[in-house]
Design an enzyme around this catalytic site. Structure first.
Site, PDB file in Angstrom:
ATOM      1  N   LYS A   1      -4.919  14.633  35.298  1.00 53.76           N
ATOM      2  CA  LYS A   1      -4.012  14.068  34.142  1.00 53.76           C
ATOM      3  C   LYS A   1      -4.623  12.457  33.706  1.00 53.76           C
ATOM      4  CE  LYS A   1      -0.088  15.298  32.168  1.00 53.76           C
ATOM      5  NZ  LYS A   1      -0.605  16.308  31.199  1.00 53.76           N
TER       6      LYS A   1
HETATM    7  N1  PMP Z   1      -3.293  21.762  30.859  1.00 64.36           N
HETATM    8  C1  PMP Z   1      -3.234  20.552  30.288  1.00 64.36           C
HETATM    9  C2  PMP Z   1      -4.901  19.860  30.023  1.00 64.36           C
HETATM   10  C3  PMP Z   1      -2.405  19.740  29.950  1.00 64.36           C
HETATM   11  O1  PMP Z   1      -2.306  18.684  29.381  1.00 64.36           O
HETATM   12  C4  PMP Z   1      -0.970  20.405  30.414  1.00 64.36           C
HETATM   13  C5  PMP Z   1       0.331  19.384  30.314  1.00 64.36           C
HETATM   14  N2  PMP Z   1       0.405  18.499  31.276  1.00 64.36           N
HETATM   15  C6  PMP Z   1      -0.899  21.675  31.199  1.00 64.36           C
HETATM   16  C7  PMP Z   1      -2.319  22.241  31.382  1.00 64.36           C
HETATM   17  C8  PMP Z   1       0.509  22.177  31.637  1.00 64.36           C
HETATM   18  O2  PMP Z   1       0.809  21.395  32.790  1.00 64.36           O
HETATM   19  P1  PMP Z   1       2.366  21.300  32.813  1.00 64.36           P
HETATM   20  O3  PMP Z   1       2.960  22.727  32.913  1.00 64.36           O
HETATM   21  O4  PMP Z   1       2.595  20.298  34.414  1.00 64.36           O
HETATM   22  O5  PMP Z   1       3.054  20.606  31.871  1.00 64.36           O
END
Ligand code: PMP
Length: 318
Positions: free
Chosen positions: A160
């Site tokens: 992230k």
């Molecule tokens: N993939 C990406 C590239 C994202 O930005 C996100 C959002 N955080 C997700 C998957 C999903 O992750 P999460 O369920 O932890 O929000």
């Protein structure tokens, strides 16, 4: 997803609560120039009958954040529990009584030219009211992107990391301009990785299938929650394995998961219907279960939630 915030919104910045209008960084900030920040996204759900706002799995999000910060050698000193408390404090100070989105952001803060990374960093936590991100209730049309998912050895996608979101931004922009609701990115090897801002699941022959962590995905917390719900509540077999592009075209059901998109059905992919072209039964059930759990309506999953306000017994409420 979220509107322009009032400049008087209270945020956590430079270790204190302050107005958003005071939370500013300089033009030479390392993260602004080189993308060397790490962010998170956390949801809070308002539960009207309980007069309560629940943060959904804040400790897991903050643990992931702290681990990801380590990839860039950014230290966020408070523990995940302390960060959850700080967040609850921010929500309370803004007196939010609605669904919220929380954006923690840690970044290399030195203001100078030069790529090398030093130890100077800072972090902020902003909470804001949120409305539906994508209206997915009728099902989305996804398109496979011409952009490939970044490789772990180039920019770690699981991190992230701010700079890595150029990848998703290009894919999402292309998808929307081509008339799709969301992009699906493939790895350099041609396997399905994930959506631009969400993880992807398929249903085939009654089993739930997801690309594994080693396919350059972000290890989504919603993905984890949905796997648990599928196993515990629906007794489904959940298989993590590489997924080919053409499996998208022949699967029975498909959906995205993510903090913002929650559980979003995909009913068309690359102009082909997914399954019957309607929202499938497994997707509908998981979407419902996830919403129930996130709002605090499933006792078995109450430990996913952190209440922000002091609980007031129903009879003593005005
Ligand atoms: N993939 C990406 C590239 C994202 O930005 C996100 C959002 N955080 C997700 C998957 C999903 O992750 P999460 O369920 O932890 O929000």
């Amino acid at each position: 997803m979220t509107g322009q915030l009032n400049p008087q919104t209270i945020v956590f910045f430079e270790n204190r609560l302050t107005a958003l209008s005071e939370a500013r960084v300089g033009i030479l900030t390392h993260a602004l120039n080189y993308g060397t920040g790490v962010f998170e996204g956390i949801r809070g759900y308002w539960n009207e009958p309980e007069n309560q706002l629940f943060l959904l799995r804040p400790r897991e999000h903050f643990l992931r954040w702290k681990q990801n910060c380590g990839i860039l050698r950014i230290e966020v000193p408070p523990s995940a529990v302390e960060l959850s408390e700080i967040t609850a404090g921010v929500v309370r100070r803004n007196r939010y009584r609605c669904d919220v989105y929380v954006r923690p952001l840690a970044y290399k803060s030195s203001e100078r030219i030069g790529l090398h990374m030093d130890d100077q960093s800072a972090f902020a936590i902003v909470a804001m009211p949120v409305s539906a991100y994508l209206d997915s209730s009728k099902g989305l049309h996804a398109g496979v992107s011409s952009w490939r998912r970044i490789e772990d050895n180039a920019i770690p996608g699981r991190g992230k990391i701010c700079g890595s979101y150029v990848n998703g931004a290009l894919a999402s922009d292309e998808a929307r301009r081509n008339g799709f609701d969301e992009a699906i990115l493939l790895t350099e090897a041609g396997h399905v990785a994930e959506g631009a801002s969400c993880n992807v699941f398929l249903v085939r022959h009654g089993k739930l299938i997801a690309p594994p962590a080693s396919e350059n995905i972000l290890e989504g917390i919603t993905r984890d929650s949905v796997m648990e719900l599928a196993r515990q509540e629906l007794r489904l077999e959940v298989i993590e394995r590489p997924v080919d592009r053409t499996e998208l075209y022949i699967c029975d059901e498909m959906f995205f998961t993510g903090t913002m998109v929650e559980v979003a059905p995909v009913i068309r992919v690359d102009h082909r219907p997914v399954g019957t072209g309607e929202i499938g039964p497994v997707t509908a059930e998981l979407r419902h279960l996830y919403s129930q759990a996130a709002h605090g309506r499933l006792n078995a999953y109450r430990d996913w939630l952190m209440p922000v306000y002091e609980s007031v017994p129903a009879q003593s409420r005005a």
